[in-house]
Design an enzyme around this catalytic site. Structure first.
Site, PDB file in Angstrom:
ATOM      1  CB  SER A 163      35.056 -35.204   3.139  1.00  0.00           C
ATOM      2  OG  SER A 163      36.242 -34.492   3.565  1.00  0.00           O
ATOM      3  CE1 TYR A 189      37.702 -39.607   2.563  1.00  0.00           C
ATOM      4  CE2 TYR A 189      38.311 -37.375   2.167  1.00  0.00           C
ATOM      5  CZ  TYR A 189      37.625 -38.200   2.918  1.00  0.00           C
ATOM      6  OH  TYR A 189      36.763 -37.936   4.125  1.00  0.00           O
TER       7      TYR A 189
END
Length: 317
Positions: A163, A189
């Site tokens: 990501s 994350y």
């Protein structure tokens, strides 16, 4: 992986089906994790439509079975077969069981499953911070466990879904599990998605002689998937307003699956390994997060970092 693709330009708006146009995967076997929702379903769809036999590796087998039935009703004649396999990446006993049950070569492994930014810290069955444990360690155990099957195939490909969120944090080796730092959903994350890229770098170097290519991808800004179910949207809005967070233009699910499918099966990237792709092209380096909606952080591609992560991950799995 044969195909009749002529040279073409793929980009941010390319769909997975367009990437696979003319590619023949009959006789190939694939595993897609997180295949019961979002871009995982689309990845399964286009690989199977091209002829691959695909195993949907899912935590919820009932949800996976519903997806399997729907896809089988929609896929054209001559598509590959679909199979369900139980896989909970937060519980390594299910990872070990999945690996033990696998028999024969594996041509394509798409590590698509992931969790994103729960507001409160959670831990896996082994006590690891949940995002790092699922997004990286679970897939590390799965992929290394399937190494023999990948090596037995003719030019196997592994794709890890990372990501743009990797820009939120490098891997913090001294505190992987947030036992000293205050928990933050976004740096957690980011760390996990950086780890996905570093795994690709390390595995690419280690497995080149086995004919295995390993790459990481950024699917894009895709709304309406289960990945965002834990997100505090008010916090996201505040970060965007303050300039802390920049997002690329939105994509549809078919567009979001395109880069994964490109690296998984397209002959146009044969031999590419140890890279990070977005919008169906190799990402360019960025030197800071402020305002960056695309690009890759140098720390994510650093081979020293990647080797250290590999060693640590082996000790943790």
């Amino acid at each position: 992986m044969s195909g009749s693709q002529s040279p073409r330009t793929f980009g941010a708006t390319t769909t997975a089906a367009e990437v696979m146009d003319g590619v023949d995967l009959h006789g190939r076997r694939a595993v897609v994790t997180g295949a019961s929702s979002g871009i995982g379903v689309e990845t399964v769809r286009v690989l199977a439509a091209a002829g691959a036999d695909v195993t949907l590796a899912v935590r919820n087998v009932d949800a996976g079975a519903r997806v399997k039935a729907r896809l089988e009703a929609e896929l054209p004649a001559g598509s590959g077969t679909l199979t369900i396999g139980r896989l909970d990446l937060s519980d390594r006993s299910t990872v070990a069981a999945f690996v033990a049950d696998w028999d024969g070569p594996l041509d394509i492994l798409v590590n698509n499953a992931g969790v994103m930014a729960p507001s409160e810290i959670a831990r896996t069955a082994e006590g690891r911070e949940w995002q790092f444990g699922v997004n990286h360690l679970g897939h590390f155990a799965l992929t290394t466990g399937l190494h023999r099957a990948l090596a037995a195939a003719d030019g196997a490909r592994v794709v890890g879904v990372s990501s743009i969120g990797h820009l939120f944090s490098p891997v913090v080796f001294d505190d992987l599990d947030y036992r000293f730092r205050p928990y933050d959903p976004w740096t957690s994350y980011g760390q996990s998605k950086t780890a996905v890229i570093q795994f690709a770098v390390a595995a690419a170097a280690r497995w080149a002689d086995d004919g295995i290519t390993v790459n990481a991808v950024m699917p894009g800004n895709i709304s309406g998937t289960d990945l965002a179910r834990h997100i505090d949207m008010a916090a996201v809005t505040a970060m965007m307003t303050s300039g802390e967070l920049a997002l690329p233009p939105g994509k549809s699910v078919p567009q979001g699956a395109a880069t994964s499918v490109l690296l998984a099966a397209s002959p146009t990237v044969a031999g590419v390994t140890g890279r990070y792709y977005e919008d169906c092209a190799e990402a360019t380096p960025v030197t800071e997060r402020a305002g960056a909606a695309t690009g890759v952080a140098p720390y994510a591609l650093d081979p020293t970092n990647a080797d250290r992560l590999w060693t640590v991950s082996e000790s943790l799995t």
